[in-house]
Design a protein around this motif. Sequence first.
Motif: not given
Length: 474
Positions: A254-259, A281-292
């Motif tokens: 969530a912070a990465a999307v803001r950043a 890496a897999d869990a972060f990528t999934t959450a990040f792409v979904s938020a983007v």
Amino acid sequence: MSGVITTVDPATGQPLATYAAWDGPRIEAAVERAHTASRAWALVPVAERAARAARLARTLREHAGRLAELAVAEMGKPVTEAAGEVEKSALTADHYAREGPDILADQPVTVEGAQAWVAYEPAGLVLAVMPWNFPVWQVMRCAVPSLVAGNGVLLKHASNVTGSALALQDLFVEAGFPEHLVTALLIADAEVPRTTARLIEDDRIAAVTLTGSNRAGAAVGAAAGRAAKKSVLELGGSDAFVVLADADVEQAAAAAVRARFTNSGQSCVCAKRFIVHTAVADAFTTAFVSAVEGLRLGDPRERDTQVGPLARDDLRAAVQRQVEESVAAGARLLTGGEPVPGEGWFYRPTVLADTGPGMAAFDEETFGPLAALAVARDDADAVRLANATDYGLGLSVWTADTAHGVGIARRVTSGAAFVNAVVASDPRLPFGGTKRSGYGRELAAAGIREFTNTRTYWVSPFVQAAPGSGVCAP
């Protein structure tokens, strides 16, 4: 040397306003008036200068709506972020109104047999070459501490935010600063390099500060060096956002999307390279792409818009090139990766995976809604990847063990390191870069003292020579 400056709405591609660029005689007259105003301002007591900064904060808030509208119209900033930029500028003025006099106060030094102190005295007229991406904040970040320090400011703002530059010039006068103390120069783009070099050589200019590209920074730094004048350069970055194995993945994503996507990705302190431990890496990528993919791209005037247009069409083309070259080099496109059809200069929020050194999205500063993901084998590999850049502005490390996070940060070269927080500038802390991100510091005590003469005073008691001695007392 005169010409025309036209501002354009990046959400529509349509012209906003046209301004006559200044010729040589008009620039000369402006410099002379600014120099005269700065010399008089240097004699004003620091307490009074600080009081004007407090009034400036109130004036910024009174005109927040108009300034935000200008930023939205001229460079496409989402309106809620534009309002936040004005408020941050007001908070900075408040900060220096409170803290400036103490920071600039004489500092006594104990020496035997004399009275000694260090004084921070005005440098003079500062040439400020400012970018378009934060049309209010960038100016205030430089101008407020410079003015409280007793200097004048000669502002060369980016031409695509000329309306904002003129509005800010008027705002300083309304806040009680003397006329011409802050002067906005209107210079045609083709004439900027030559005019800037000439101004730096001018004896009436005491120092120069620039936020911009490496190319512009190299030219300004070289000119300042030849003239033996102080310079501060902030030249962008390719900040690493490091996610360690024990990080809270959802919080980090969530912070990465803001950043990455604040200001539509057009910020020097936006995280650009997301370096993630293989264990998460897999869990972060999934959450990040979904938020983007959930970001709202649209009209920057609408309050629920999260990503607006890029400020210029050539910037959009640069992002497209970086995506295409990186994919050709082996990166995987996870989402986005193309301009939005229709009017305006919109680009879909984009995520690339499997990036690393040798790819455009990893090696270059990406100034738009493009995120580059890289997987690290372990902590040592994360440090290696974070350091694999010519830039060195900010760093963000995410971990459950803050002491470990600080330890990782100490191994990566940057001007600032944030643990479990998004990199941001704050008037209470120095801001600036290392390596190709520039040198010098803005904000905090370091920033207000950058453009002062740090002067030593040593006062010994008067000793009268004995009558007829024929020599002076030592």
